[in-house]
Design an enzyme around this catalytic site. Structure first.
Site, PDB file in Angstrom:
ATOM      1  N   GLU A  48     -21.972  43.654 -19.330  1.00  0.00           N
ATOM      2  CA  GLU A  48     -23.012  44.254 -18.474  1.00  0.00           C
ATOM      3  C   GLU A  48     -22.616  44.274 -17.001  1.00  0.00           C
ATOM      4  O   GLU A  48     -23.010  45.166 -16.267  1.00  0.00           O
ATOM      5  CB  GLU A  48     -24.348  43.521 -18.627  1.00  0.00           C
ATOM      6  CG  GLU A  48     -25.056  43.783 -19.954  1.00  0.00           C
ATOM      7  CD  GLU A  48     -24.623  42.812 -21.040  1.00  0.00           C
ATOM      8  OE1 GLU A  48     -23.707  41.997 -20.806  1.00  0.00           O
ATOM      9  OE2 GLU A  48     -25.219  42.858 -22.144  1.00  0.00           O
ATOM     10  N   GLN A 111     -34.343  35.442 -25.829  1.00  0.00           N
ATOM     11  CA  GLN A 111     -33.739  36.354 -24.852  1.00  0.00           C
ATOM     12  C   GLN A 111     -34.713  36.807 -23.769  1.00  0.00           C
ATOM     13  O   GLN A 111     -34.704  37.952 -23.350  1.00  0.00           O
ATOM     14  CB  GLN A 111     -33.089  37.554 -25.559  1.00  0.00           C
ATOM     15  CG  GLN A 111     -31.925  37.100 -26.438  1.00  0.00           C
ATOM     16  CD  GLN A 111     -30.948  38.195 -26.785  1.00  0.00           C
ATOM     17  OE1 GLN A 111     -31.344  39.344 -26.969  1.00  0.00           O
ATOM     18  NE2 GLN A 111     -29.682  37.852 -26.895  1.00  0.00           N
ATOM     19  N   LYS A 160     -40.495  45.389 -24.466  1.00  0.00           N
ATOM     20  CA  LYS A 160     -40.227  46.179 -25.671  1.00  0.00           C
ATOM     21  C   LYS A 160     -41.476  46.905 -26.175  1.00  0.00           C
ATOM     22  O   LYS A 160     -41.410  48.051 -26.601  1.00  0.00           O
ATOM     23  CB  LYS A 160     -39.666  45.269 -26.772  1.00  0.00           C
ATOM     24  CG  LYS A 160     -39.096  46.068 -27.934  1.00  0.00           C
ATOM     25  CD  LYS A 160     -38.256  45.214 -28.851  1.00  0.00           C
ATOM     26  CE  LYS A 160     -37.665  46.062 -29.976  1.00  0.00           C
ATOM     27  NZ  LYS A 160     -36.888  45.251 -30.909  1.00  0.00           N
TER      28      LYS A 160
END
Ligand SMILES: Cc1ncc(C[n+]2csc(CCOP(=O)(O)OP(=O)(O)O)c2C)c(N)n1
Length: 564
Positions: A48, A111, A160
Protein backbone atom coordinates in the site's frame (compact mmCIF):
# COMPACT_ATOMS: atom_id res chain seq x y z
CA UNK A 1 -31.16 1.62 -6.41
CA UNK A 2 -27.39 1.90 -6.27
CA UNK A 3 -24.90 0.57 -3.77
CA UNK A 4 -22.47 2.90 -2.05
CA UNK A 5 -19.59 1.29 -3.94
CA UNK A 6 -21.34 1.99 -7.25
CA UNK A 7 -22.03 5.57 -6.25
CA UNK A 8 -18.38 5.97 -5.31
CA UNK A 9 -17.15 4.72 -8.69
CA UNK A 10 -19.63 6.95 -10.56
CA UNK A 11 -18.46 9.94 -8.56
CA UNK A 12 -14.80 9.20 -9.10
CA UNK A 13 -15.49 9.12 -12.83
CA UNK A 14 -17.30 12.44 -12.55
CA UNK A 15 -14.15 13.85 -10.96
CA UNK A 16 -12.22 12.72 -14.04
CA UNK A 17 -10.40 9.87 -12.29
CA UNK A 18 -9.05 7.41 -14.83
CA UNK A 19 -6.53 5.55 -12.71
CA UNK A 20 -6.33 4.29 -9.13
CA UNK A 21 -3.32 2.73 -7.45
CA UNK A 22 -4.40 0.21 -4.88
CA UNK A 23 -4.36 -3.07 -3.01
CA UNK A 24 -7.48 -5.04 -2.07
CA UNK A 25 -8.79 -6.51 1.16
CA UNK A 26 -12.01 -7.57 2.87
CA UNK A 27 -13.50 -4.19 3.66
CA UNK A 28 -13.04 -2.80 0.14
CA UNK A 29 -14.33 -5.86 -1.71
CA UNK A 30 -17.49 -4.00 -2.76
CA UNK A 31 -15.31 -1.36 -4.45
CA UNK A 32 -13.12 -3.98 -6.11
CA UNK A 33 -16.19 -5.73 -7.40
CA UNK A 34 -17.31 -2.49 -9.06
CA UNK A 35 -13.81 -1.88 -10.43
CA UNK A 36 -13.94 -5.26 -12.18
CA UNK A 37 -15.82 -3.77 -15.09
CA UNK A 38 -15.59 -0.01 -14.51
CA UNK A 39 -13.73 2.12 -17.02
CA UNK A 40 -11.30 3.29 -14.37
CA UNK A 41 -7.92 1.59 -14.57
CA UNK A 42 -6.66 0.00 -11.37
CA UNK A 43 -2.96 -0.67 -10.89
CA UNK A 44 -2.23 -3.44 -8.42
CA UNK A 45 0.91 -2.49 -6.53
CA UNK A 46 2.75 -4.83 -4.15
CA UNK A 47 2.46 -2.74 -0.98
CA UNK A 48 0.00 0.00 0.00
CA UNK A 49 2.85 2.42 0.63
CA UNK A 50 3.64 2.12 -3.06
CA UNK A 51 0.00 2.89 -3.93
CA UNK A 52 0.06 6.22 -2.16
CA UNK A 53 3.52 7.16 -3.47
CA UNK A 54 2.40 6.23 -7.00
CA UNK A 55 -0.68 8.43 -6.65
CA UNK A 56 1.64 11.18 -5.42
CA UNK A 57 4.06 10.72 -8.35
CA UNK A 58 1.09 10.79 -10.71
CA UNK A 59 -0.10 14.04 -9.18
CA UNK A 60 3.31 15.71 -9.28
CA UNK A 61 3.92 14.70 -12.89
CA UNK A 62 0.48 15.68 -14.15
CA UNK A 63 -0.76 18.47 -11.88
CA UNK A 64 -3.96 16.45 -11.35
CA UNK A 65 -5.28 14.80 -8.20
CA UNK A 66 -3.83 11.30 -7.67
CA UNK A 67 -5.97 8.54 -6.16
CA UNK A 68 -5.05 5.49 -4.09
CA UNK A 69 -7.11 2.79 -2.44
CA UNK A 70 -6.45 0.42 0.44
CA UNK A 71 -8.32 -1.87 2.74
CA UNK A 72 -8.96 -1.08 6.41
CA UNK A 73 -6.55 -1.64 9.33
CA UNK A 74 -3.10 -2.68 8.11
CA UNK A 75 -3.77 -1.50 4.56
CA UNK A 76 -4.82 1.94 5.72
CA UNK A 77 -1.89 2.16 8.16
CA UNK A 78 0.50 1.37 5.33
CA UNK A 79 -0.61 4.59 3.64
CA UNK A 80 0.47 6.84 6.47
CA UNK A 81 4.07 7.62 5.41
CA UNK A 82 2.90 8.37 1.89
CA UNK A 83 0.11 10.64 3.07
CA UNK A 84 2.56 12.48 5.32
CA UNK A 85 4.96 12.76 2.37
CA UNK A 86 2.27 14.35 0.20
CA UNK A 87 1.25 16.62 3.04
CA UNK A 88 4.75 17.99 3.58
CA UNK A 89 5.18 18.66 -0.14
CA UNK A 90 1.62 19.95 -0.74
CA UNK A 91 0.66 17.28 -3.24
CA UNK A 92 -3.02 16.80 -4.13
CA UNK A 93 -4.09 13.21 -3.52
CA UNK A 94 -7.27 11.49 -2.40
CA UNK A 95 -6.66 8.35 -0.35
CA UNK A 96 -9.64 6.00 -0.14
CA UNK A 97 -9.61 3.51 2.73
CA UNK A 98 -11.96 0.72 3.69
CA UNK A 99 -13.31 0.60 7.22
CA UNK A 100 -15.15 -1.93 9.38
CA UNK A 101 -18.96 -1.57 9.35
CA UNK A 102 -20.27 1.48 11.22
CA UNK A 103 -21.91 -0.69 13.88
CA UNK A 104 -18.51 -2.15 14.80
CA UNK A 105 -16.53 1.09 14.90
CA UNK A 106 -14.61 1.40 18.14
CA UNK A 107 -14.99 -2.31 19.02
CA UNK A 108 -11.48 -3.35 17.94
CA UNK A 109 -13.10 -5.33 15.18
CA UNK A 110 -10.89 -7.39 12.89
CA UNK A 111 -8.73 -5.05 10.79
CA UNK A 112 -10.06 -1.91 12.39
CA UNK A 113 -7.83 1.11 12.76
CA UNK A 114 -8.89 4.65 13.52
CA UNK A 115 -7.33 5.92 10.32
CA UNK A 116 -8.98 9.32 10.42
CA UNK A 117 -7.57 9.76 13.93
CA UNK A 118 -4.16 8.46 12.88
CA UNK A 119 -3.92 10.70 9.82
CA UNK A 120 -5.50 13.82 11.28
CA UNK A 121 -2.14 15.62 11.67
CA UNK A 122 -0.87 14.61 8.22
CA UNK A 123 -3.87 15.24 6.00
CA UNK A 124 -5.24 18.53 4.76
CA UNK A 125 -8.59 17.12 5.74
CA UNK A 126 -10.20 13.72 6.24
CA UNK A 127 -13.66 12.20 6.26
CA UNK A 128 -15.30 9.17 7.84
CA UNK A 129 -18.36 8.58 5.69
CA UNK A 130 -21.18 7.51 7.95
CA UNK A 131 -24.01 7.32 5.43
CA UNK A 132 -24.25 6.08 1.85
CA UNK A 133 -26.25 9.12 0.75
CA UNK A 134 -23.29 11.39 1.65
CA UNK A 135 -20.77 9.70 -0.67
CA UNK A 136 -21.17 12.11 -3.65
CA UNK A 137 -20.85 15.17 -1.46
CA UNK A 138 -17.82 13.82 0.39
CA UNK A 139 -16.07 12.84 -2.84
CA UNK A 140 -16.74 16.28 -4.34
CA UNK A 141 -15.42 17.96 -1.21
CA UNK A 142 -12.38 15.69 -1.01
CA UNK A 143 -11.29 16.51 -4.56
CA UNK A 144 -12.06 20.18 -4.09
CA UNK A 145 -10.02 20.43 -0.89
CA UNK A 146 -7.10 18.38 -2.28
CA UNK A 147 -6.83 20.37 -5.50
CA UNK A 148 -7.44 23.96 -4.45
CA UNK A 149 -5.59 26.50 -2.31
CA UNK A 150 -2.46 24.92 -0.92
CA UNK A 151 -2.74 21.41 -2.33
CA UNK A 152 -2.64 18.43 -0.01
CA UNK A 153 -3.80 14.92 0.77
CA UNK A 154 -7.39 14.15 1.75
CA UNK A 155 -8.42 10.80 3.18
CA UNK A 156 -11.89 9.31 2.79
CA UNK A 157 -12.66 6.38 5.10
CA UNK A 158 -15.49 4.16 3.87
CA UNK A 159 -17.13 1.64 6.24
CA UNK A 160 -18.13 -1.59 4.55
CA UNK A 161 -21.86 -1.27 5.28
CA UNK A 162 -21.83 2.24 3.77
CA UNK A 163 -20.35 0.72 0.61
CA UNK A 164 -22.81 -2.16 0.52
CA UNK A 165 -26.07 -0.38 1.32
CA UNK A 166 -28.33 0.41 -1.63
CA UNK A 167 -30.12 3.74 -1.81
CA UNK A 168 -32.49 5.28 -4.32
CA UNK A 169 -31.24 8.19 -6.46
CA UNK A 170 -33.69 10.64 -4.80
CA UNK A 171 -32.13 10.06 -1.37
CA UNK A 172 -28.57 10.83 -2.43
CA UNK A 173 -27.13 14.23 -1.50
CA UNK A 174 -25.80 16.13 -4.53
CA UNK A 175 -22.11 15.98 -5.33
CA UNK A 176 -21.53 19.64 -4.59
CA UNK A 177 -19.02 20.85 -2.00
CA UNK A 178 -20.56 22.59 0.96
CA UNK A 179 -17.58 24.14 2.69
CA UNK A 180 -18.46 27.47 4.16
CA UNK A 181 -15.25 28.00 6.11
CA UNK A 182 -12.87 27.09 3.29
CA UNK A 183 -12.06 29.90 0.89
CA UNK A 184 -8.52 29.97 -0.48
CA UNK A 185 -7.18 33.40 -1.41
CA UNK A 186 -5.76 33.62 -4.93
CA UNK A 187 -5.28 37.35 -5.49
CA UNK A 188 -2.64 39.28 -3.59
CA UNK A 189 -3.67 42.46 -1.83
CA UNK A 190 -3.02 45.43 -4.20
CA UNK A 191 -1.51 47.56 -1.45
CA UNK A 192 0.96 44.82 -0.52
CA UNK A 193 1.86 44.34 -4.16
CA UNK A 194 2.57 48.05 -4.45
CA UNK A 195 4.77 47.88 -1.34
CA UNK A 196 6.65 44.97 -2.89
CA UNK A 197 7.24 46.93 -6.07
CA UNK A 198 8.51 49.89 -4.06
CA UNK A 199 11.03 47.64 -2.28
CA UNK A 200 12.11 46.13 -5.59
CA UNK A 201 12.73 49.58 -7.02
CA UNK A 202 14.95 50.55 -4.07
CA UNK A 203 16.88 47.29 -3.98
CA UNK A 204 20.45 47.13 -5.20
CA UNK A 205 21.01 43.47 -4.44
CA UNK A 206 17.78 41.48 -4.82
CA UNK A 207 17.45 37.69 -5.02
CA UNK A 208 14.37 35.64 -5.83
CA UNK A 209 13.97 32.56 -3.60
CA UNK A 210 11.51 30.31 -5.44
CA UNK A 211 9.92 27.16 -4.04
CA UNK A 212 7.60 24.35 -4.98
CA UNK A 213 4.69 26.78 -5.04
CA UNK A 214 5.98 28.01 -8.41
CA UNK A 215 5.76 24.51 -9.86
CA UNK A 216 2.42 23.69 -8.23
CA UNK A 217 0.72 26.87 -9.42
CA UNK A 218 2.17 26.78 -12.94
CA UNK A 219 4.00 30.08 -12.37
CA UNK A 220 7.33 29.17 -13.89
CA UNK A 221 6.88 31.17 -17.11
CA UNK A 222 5.77 34.19 -15.12
CA UNK A 223 8.74 33.73 -12.80
CA UNK A 224 11.22 33.65 -15.69
CA UNK A 225 9.63 36.68 -17.32
CA UNK A 226 9.69 38.61 -14.09
CA UNK A 227 13.31 37.68 -13.36
CA UNK A 228 14.34 38.64 -16.90
CA UNK A 229 12.45 41.91 -16.96
CA UNK A 230 13.87 42.95 -13.60
CA UNK A 231 17.23 41.22 -14.09
CA UNK A 232 17.04 39.52 -10.70
CA UNK A 233 18.94 36.28 -10.01
CA UNK A 234 16.83 33.30 -8.94
CA UNK A 235 17.67 30.52 -6.54
CA UNK A 236 15.26 27.63 -6.07
CA UNK A 237 14.59 25.14 -3.33
CA UNK A 238 14.83 21.46 -4.16
CA UNK A 239 11.06 21.48 -4.67
CA UNK A 240 11.42 24.41 -7.07
CA UNK A 241 13.92 22.72 -9.40
CA UNK A 242 12.81 23.12 -13.00
CA UNK A 243 10.92 26.35 -12.26
CA UNK A 244 13.68 28.13 -14.19
CA UNK A 245 15.92 26.27 -16.65
CA UNK A 246 19.18 25.10 -15.09
CA UNK A 247 21.22 26.86 -17.76
CA UNK A 248 19.34 30.16 -17.54
CA UNK A 249 21.92 32.92 -16.93
CA UNK A 250 19.92 34.24 -13.95
CA UNK A 251 19.61 30.83 -12.31
CA UNK A 252 21.79 30.31 -9.25
CA UNK A 253 20.68 26.71 -8.75
CA UNK A 254 19.52 25.29 -5.47
CA UNK A 255 20.18 26.98 -2.14
CA UNK A 256 20.47 25.56 1.35
CA UNK A 257 22.24 22.59 2.91
CA UNK A 258 23.45 21.12 -0.38
CA UNK A 259 22.85 24.15 -2.53
CA UNK A 260 25.48 25.90 -4.61
CA UNK A 261 27.95 28.12 -2.83
CA UNK A 262 27.03 31.02 -5.08
CA UNK A 263 23.32 30.74 -4.28
CA UNK A 264 24.04 30.73 -0.57
CA UNK A 265 26.47 33.63 -0.83
CA UNK A 266 23.95 35.62 -2.88
CA UNK A 267 21.18 35.04 -0.34
CA UNK A 268 23.51 35.96 2.50
CA UNK A 269 24.58 39.17 0.76
CA UNK A 270 21.26 40.29 -0.72
CA UNK A 271 19.36 43.37 0.44
CA UNK A 272 15.96 42.06 -0.71
CA UNK A 273 14.75 38.46 -0.69
CA UNK A 274 11.74 38.00 -2.92
CA UNK A 275 10.28 34.72 -1.66
CA UNK A 276 7.67 32.98 -3.78
CA UNK A 277 5.95 29.71 -2.84
CA UNK A 278 8.69 28.64 -0.44
CA UNK A 279 8.49 28.10 3.29
CA UNK A 280 11.88 28.85 4.89
CA UNK A 281 12.51 25.18 5.62
CA UNK A 282 15.46 24.58 7.95
CA UNK A 283 17.27 22.60 5.24
CA UNK A 284 17.19 25.83 3.23
CA UNK A 285 17.83 28.46 5.87
CA UNK A 286 20.41 26.83 8.11
CA UNK A 287 20.85 29.07 11.14
CA UNK A 288 17.77 31.20 10.71
CA UNK A 289 19.21 34.42 12.20
CA UNK A 290 21.97 34.41 9.63
CA UNK A 291 19.70 33.67 6.68
CA UNK A 292 19.54 36.74 4.46
CA UNK A 293 20.56 38.78 7.52
CA UNK A 294 20.59 42.19 5.88
CA UNK A 295 17.59 41.72 3.61
CA UNK A 296 14.06 43.01 3.55
CA UNK A 297 11.75 40.10 2.86
CA UNK A 298 8.76 39.84 0.58
CA UNK A 299 6.86 36.55 0.90
CA UNK A 300 4.16 35.37 -1.50
CA UNK A 301 2.36 32.23 -0.35
CA UNK A 302 -1.09 30.73 -0.84
CA UNK A 303 -1.09 29.54 2.77
CA UNK A 304 -1.27 32.46 5.22
CA UNK A 305 0.02 30.15 7.98
CA UNK A 306 3.40 29.97 6.21
CA UNK A 307 4.01 33.68 6.26
CA UNK A 308 6.10 34.76 9.22
CA UNK A 309 6.21 31.16 10.54
CA UNK A 310 9.98 30.82 10.59
CA UNK A 311 11.22 34.26 9.64
CA UNK A 312 9.80 37.76 10.07
CA UNK A 313 8.57 39.20 6.78
CA UNK A 314 8.40 42.85 5.66
CA UNK A 315 5.79 42.45 2.95
CA UNK A 316 3.43 39.47 3.28
CA UNK A 317 1.34 38.65 0.21
CA UNK A 318 -1.23 35.89 0.53
CA UNK A 319 -2.14 34.50 -2.86
CA UNK A 320 -1.43 32.02 -5.62
CA UNK A 321 2.11 32.42 -6.96
CA UNK A 322 0.98 32.57 -10.59
CA UNK A 323 -1.93 34.92 -10.03
CA UNK A 324 0.21 37.29 -7.95
CA UNK A 325 3.19 37.19 -10.34
CA UNK A 326 0.91 37.86 -13.31
CA UNK A 327 -0.54 40.77 -11.40
CA UNK A 328 2.92 42.13 -10.61
CA UNK A 329 4.01 41.73 -14.24
CA UNK A 330 1.01 43.76 -15.38
CA UNK A 331 1.89 46.59 -13.03
CA UNK A 332 5.58 46.78 -13.93
CA UNK A 333 6.67 50.08 -15.44
CA UNK A 334 9.84 50.68 -17.43
CA UNK A 335 11.25 52.70 -14.51
CA UNK A 336 10.91 49.65 -12.24
CA UNK A 337 13.71 48.04 -14.14
CA UNK A 338 16.85 48.92 -12.24
CA UNK A 339 20.25 48.08 -13.69
CA UNK A 340 22.25 46.22 -11.08
CA UNK A 341 25.46 45.46 -12.92
CA UNK A 342 27.66 45.47 -9.82
CA UNK A 343 25.48 42.86 -8.07
CA UNK A 344 25.32 40.57 -11.06
CA UNK A 345 29.07 40.84 -11.51
CA UNK A 346 29.66 39.96 -7.86
CA UNK A 347 27.47 36.88 -8.26
CA UNK A 348 29.16 36.03 -11.57
CA UNK A 349 32.48 35.93 -9.78
CA UNK A 350 31.15 33.58 -7.08
CA UNK A 351 29.75 31.37 -9.83
CA UNK A 352 33.12 31.24 -11.54
CA UNK A 353 35.06 30.61 -8.35
CA UNK A 354 32.79 27.94 -6.85
CA UNK A 355 31.28 25.74 -9.55
CA UNK A 356 29.67 22.40 -8.71
CA UNK A 357 32.27 19.75 -9.34
CA UNK A 358 32.44 16.03 -9.96
CA UNK A 359 34.39 13.67 -7.75
CA UNK A 360 37.94 13.07 -8.89
CA UNK A 361 40.24 10.12 -8.97
CA UNK A 362 39.49 6.61 -10.21
CA UNK A 363 36.25 4.79 -9.74
CA UNK A 364 32.70 5.65 -10.62
CA UNK A 365 31.47 9.08 -9.62
CA UNK A 366 27.74 9.54 -9.16
CA UNK A 367 27.83 13.18 -10.29
CA UNK A 368 29.22 12.05 -13.62
CA UNK A 369 26.51 9.43 -14.02
CA UNK A 370 23.82 12.08 -13.48
CA UNK A 371 25.52 14.43 -15.94
CA UNK A 372 25.69 11.67 -18.59
CA UNK A 373 21.97 10.96 -18.14
CA UNK A 374 21.29 14.67 -18.51
CA UNK A 375 23.36 14.84 -21.69
CA UNK A 376 21.81 11.74 -23.23
CA UNK A 377 18.27 12.97 -22.52
CA UNK A 378 19.21 16.54 -23.40
CA UNK A 379 17.85 17.69 -20.05
CA UNK A 380 14.49 16.07 -20.84
CA UNK A 381 12.52 13.24 -19.26
CA UNK A 382 11.24 13.02 -15.72
CA UNK A 383 13.79 12.43 -13.00
CA UNK A 384 12.47 10.81 -9.84
CA UNK A 385 14.79 10.34 -6.91
CA UNK A 386 14.92 8.35 -3.73
CA UNK A 387 16.27 9.99 -0.59
CA UNK A 388 19.85 10.52 0.49
CA UNK A 389 23.02 11.31 -1.40
CA UNK A 390 21.46 10.03 -4.64
CA UNK A 391 18.77 12.69 -4.32
CA UNK A 392 21.23 15.52 -3.75
CA UNK A 393 23.54 14.47 -6.59
CA UNK A 394 20.55 14.34 -8.94
CA UNK A 395 19.26 17.71 -7.70
CA UNK A 396 22.67 19.31 -8.12
CA UNK A 397 23.81 17.86 -11.42
CA UNK A 398 20.79 17.23 -13.65
CA UNK A 399 20.12 19.99 -16.19
CA UNK A 400 16.39 20.48 -15.68
CA UNK A 401 14.60 22.49 -18.31
CA UNK A 402 10.99 22.56 -17.19
CA UNK A 403 8.76 22.30 -14.16
CA UNK A 404 7.30 18.87 -13.25
CA UNK A 405 10.45 17.19 -14.46
CA UNK A 406 11.79 16.59 -10.96
CA UNK A 407 9.92 14.41 -8.49
CA UNK A 408 11.37 13.88 -5.06
CA UNK A 409 10.30 13.68 -1.43
CA UNK A 410 11.38 17.04 -0.01
CA UNK A 411 9.75 17.86 3.31
CA UNK A 412 9.55 14.37 4.76
CA UNK A 413 12.52 12.83 2.95
CA UNK A 414 10.85 9.45 2.63
CA UNK A 415 13.12 6.59 1.58
CA UNK A 416 11.20 4.18 -0.64
CA UNK A 417 9.25 7.04 -2.19
CA UNK A 418 11.04 7.27 -5.51
CA UNK A 419 10.44 3.91 -7.12
CA UNK A 420 6.64 3.86 -6.73
CA UNK A 421 6.44 7.60 -7.49
CA UNK A 422 8.28 6.90 -10.75
CA UNK A 423 5.63 4.31 -11.61
CA UNK A 424 2.88 6.83 -10.94
CA UNK A 425 4.69 9.47 -13.00
CA UNK A 426 4.80 7.17 -16.00
CA UNK A 427 1.06 6.50 -15.86
CA UNK A 428 0.55 10.28 -15.82
CA UNK A 429 2.95 10.99 -18.69
CA UNK A 430 3.65 7.78 -20.59
CA UNK A 431 5.32 9.65 -23.44
CA UNK A 432 8.21 10.71 -21.19
CA UNK A 433 11.37 8.84 -20.33
CA UNK A 434 11.14 8.16 -16.61
CA UNK A 435 14.45 7.83 -14.78
CA UNK A 436 14.68 6.74 -11.17
CA UNK A 437 17.82 7.75 -9.30
CA UNK A 438 18.08 5.54 -6.24
CA UNK A 439 20.42 4.57 -3.44
CA UNK A 440 20.80 0.88 -2.65
CA UNK A 441 19.21 1.48 0.75
CA UNK A 442 16.16 3.39 -0.48
CA UNK A 443 15.60 1.04 -3.38
CA UNK A 444 15.33 -1.86 -0.98
CA UNK A 445 12.53 -0.08 0.88
CA UNK A 446 10.06 -0.70 -1.93
CA UNK A 447 12.01 -3.17 -4.06
CA UNK A 448 8.92 -5.38 -4.34
CA UNK A 449 7.52 -2.90 -6.90
CA UNK A 450 9.74 -4.62 -9.44
CA UNK A 451 6.69 -6.87 -9.61
CA UNK A 452 4.47 -3.94 -10.58
CA UNK A 453 6.80 -2.59 -13.29
CA UNK A 454 7.16 -6.10 -14.69
CA UNK A 455 3.42 -6.79 -14.69
CA UNK A 456 2.40 -3.53 -16.35
CA UNK A 457 5.60 -3.13 -18.42
CA UNK A 458 6.24 0.26 -16.87
CA UNK A 459 9.41 1.52 -18.61
CA UNK A 460 11.05 3.08 -15.56
CA UNK A 461 14.83 3.20 -15.98
CA UNK A 462 16.16 2.38 -12.52
CA UNK A 463 19.62 3.79 -11.82
CA UNK A 464 20.94 2.51 -8.51
CA UNK A 465 23.89 4.50 -7.20
CA UNK A 466 25.16 1.59 -5.17
CA UNK A 467 27.67 2.47 -2.45
CA UNK A 468 26.72 -0.41 -0.15
CA UNK A 469 26.06 2.16 2.54
CA UNK A 470 23.17 4.22 3.80
CA UNK A 471 25.30 6.86 2.19
CA UNK A 472 23.90 10.12 3.49
CA UNK A 473 23.89 8.89 7.06
CA UNK A 474 27.39 7.51 6.60
CA UNK A 475 28.46 10.94 5.33
CA UNK A 476 27.22 12.54 8.56
CA UNK A 477 28.98 9.86 10.59
CA UNK A 478 32.17 10.52 8.66
CA UNK A 479 32.01 14.27 9.15
CA UNK A 480 30.47 14.62 12.60
CA UNK A 481 30.89 11.27 14.38
CA UNK A 482 34.55 10.50 13.73
CA UNK A 483 33.84 7.92 11.03
CA UNK A 484 32.07 5.63 13.47
CA UNK A 485 29.89 3.93 10.86
CA UNK A 486 27.30 2.58 13.23
CA UNK A 487 24.87 0.34 11.33
CA UNK A 488 25.10 2.13 8.00
CA UNK A 489 26.98 -0.47 5.99
CA UNK A 490 24.83 -2.60 3.73
CA UNK A 491 25.90 -6.01 2.48
CA UNK A 492 26.24 -6.90 -1.18
CA UNK A 493 22.97 -7.33 -3.05
CA UNK A 494 22.65 -8.77 -6.52
CA UNK A 495 20.15 -6.18 -7.75
CA UNK A 496 20.33 -7.38 -11.35
CA UNK A 497 19.63 -10.91 -10.13
CA UNK A 498 16.59 -9.74 -8.16
CA UNK A 499 15.31 -7.75 -11.13
CA UNK A 500 15.77 -10.80 -13.32
CA UNK A 501 13.73 -12.90 -10.92
CA UNK A 502 10.86 -10.47 -11.49
CA UNK A 503 11.45 -10.57 -15.26
CA UNK A 504 13.16 -7.17 -15.48
CA UNK A 505 16.44 -6.86 -17.41
CA UNK A 506 19.48 -5.03 -16.06
CA UNK A 507 23.23 -4.74 -15.92
CA UNK A 508 26.06 -3.92 -13.56
CA UNK A 509 28.38 -1.00 -14.28
CA UNK A 510 31.72 -0.86 -12.54
CA UNK A 511 33.87 1.38 -14.68
CA UNK A 512 33.57 4.82 -16.18
CA UNK A 513 33.79 3.64 -19.77
CA UNK A 514 30.66 1.52 -19.38
CA UNK A 515 28.42 4.35 -18.10
CA UNK A 516 27.24 5.68 -21.46
CA UNK A 517 26.81 2.31 -23.24
CA UNK A 518 24.76 0.98 -20.31
CA UNK A 519 22.60 4.11 -20.21
CA UNK A 520 22.01 3.87 -23.95
CA UNK A 521 21.07 0.23 -23.63
CA UNK A 522 18.57 1.08 -20.91
CA UNK A 523 16.97 3.87 -22.93
CA UNK A 524 16.80 1.69 -26.04
CA UNK A 525 15.20 -1.23 -24.20
CA UNK A 526 11.40 -1.34 -24.22
CA UNK A 527 10.02 -1.57 -20.72
CA UNK A 528 11.79 -1.37 -17.37
CA UNK A 529 15.56 -1.61 -17.03
CA UNK A 530 17.84 -1.59 -13.98
CA UNK A 531 21.45 -0.47 -13.80
CA UNK A 532 23.48 -1.26 -10.71
CA UNK A 533 26.22 1.42 -10.69
CA UNK A 534 28.91 0.40 -8.24
CA UNK A 535 30.01 3.88 -7.25
CA UNK A 536 32.91 5.08 -5.09
CA UNK A 537 31.82 3.88 -1.70
CA UNK A 538 32.73 6.96 0.34
CA UNK A 539 31.86 9.69 -2.12
CA UNK A 540 30.30 12.70 -0.36
CA UNK A 541 27.77 15.34 -1.34
CA UNK A 542 29.46 18.72 -1.40
CA UNK A 543 29.14 21.56 -0.81
CA UNK A 544 27.40 21.16 2.52
CA UNK A 545 26.16 23.41 5.27
CA UNK A 546 26.71 21.58 8.58
CA UNK A 547 23.48 21.28 10.58
CA UNK A 548 22.75 24.46 12.48
CA UNK A 549 25.43 26.52 10.70
CA UNK A 550 24.80 29.63 8.64
CA UNK A 551 24.41 28.92 4.94
CA UNK A 552 27.44 31.02 4.08
CA UNK A 553 29.61 28.63 6.08
CA UNK A 554 29.62 25.75 3.63
CA UNK A 555 32.19 23.03 3.74
CA UNK A 556 33.77 20.91 1.06
CA UNK A 557 34.27 21.15 -2.60
CA UNK A 558 36.20 18.45 -4.30
CA UNK A 559 38.67 21.04 -5.50
CA UNK A 560 39.25 22.29 -1.96
CA UNK A 561 39.39 18.79 -0.56
CA UNK A 562 42.46 18.04 -2.63
CA UNK A 563 44.28 20.92 -0.99
CA UNK A 564 43.33 19.82 2.53
C1 LIG B 1 11.96 5.93 5.72
C2 LIG B 1 13.26 6.57 6.09
N1 LIG B 1 14.05 6.01 7.03
C3 LIG B 1 15.23 6.57 7.36
C4 LIG B 1 15.64 7.73 6.75
C5 LIG B 1 16.96 8.37 7.16
N2 LIG B 1 17.88 8.42 6.01
C6 LIG B 1 18.05 9.51 5.24
S1 LIG B 1 19.12 9.28 4.00
C7 LIG B 1 19.41 7.70 4.47
C8 LIG B 1 20.37 6.83 3.72
C9 LIG B 1 19.94 6.57 2.33
O1 LIG B 1 20.74 5.54 1.82
P1 LIG B 1 20.62 5.09 0.32
O2 LIG B 1 19.22 4.93 -0.07
O3 LIG B 1 21.50 3.91 0.11
O4 LIG B 1 21.12 6.35 -0.48
P2 LIG B 1 22.52 7.12 -0.53
O5 LIG B 1 22.48 8.16 0.53
O6 LIG B 1 23.60 6.10 -0.31
O7 LIG B 1 22.52 7.70 -1.91
C10 LIG B 1 18.65 7.38 5.60
C11 LIG B 1 18.71 6.08 6.31
C12 LIG B 1 14.77 8.29 5.79
N3 LIG B 1 15.05 9.44 5.17
N4 LIG B 1 13.61 7.68 5.46
Amino acid sequence: MKTGARILIDNLKEQGVDIIFGYPGGSVLPIYDELYDADIRHILVRHEQAAVHAADGYARASGRVGVCLSTSGPGACNLVSGIATANMDSVPIVALTGQVPTGMLGNDAFQESDITGITMPVTKHNFLVNDTIRIPQVIAEAFYIAGTGRYGPVLVDLPKDVLMRSVSPEEILPGIPDLKGYKPTYHGHPRQIKKALDLLRESKKPVIYAGGGIVASGASEALCRFAEEMEIPVTTTMMGLGAIPSDHPLNLGMLGMHGTKFANYAVTGCDLLFTIGARFDDRVTGKIDEFAPGAKIIHIDIDPAEIGKNKAVDVPIVGDAKVVLDDILERLNPEDRVIRTAWLEEIGKWKKDHPLTCGNGGGLHPQQIIREISTLLDGGGIIVSEVGQNQMWAAQHYGFKKPRQWISSGGLGTMGYGFPAAIGAWFARPEETIVLIAGDGSFQMNIQELGTVAQYKVPVKMMILNNMYLGMVRQWQELFYEKRYSYTELPFVDFVGIAKAYGVPGRVVESEKDIVPALKESFETDGPFLIDFRIEREENVFPMVPAGAAIKDMIGEHVEQEDD
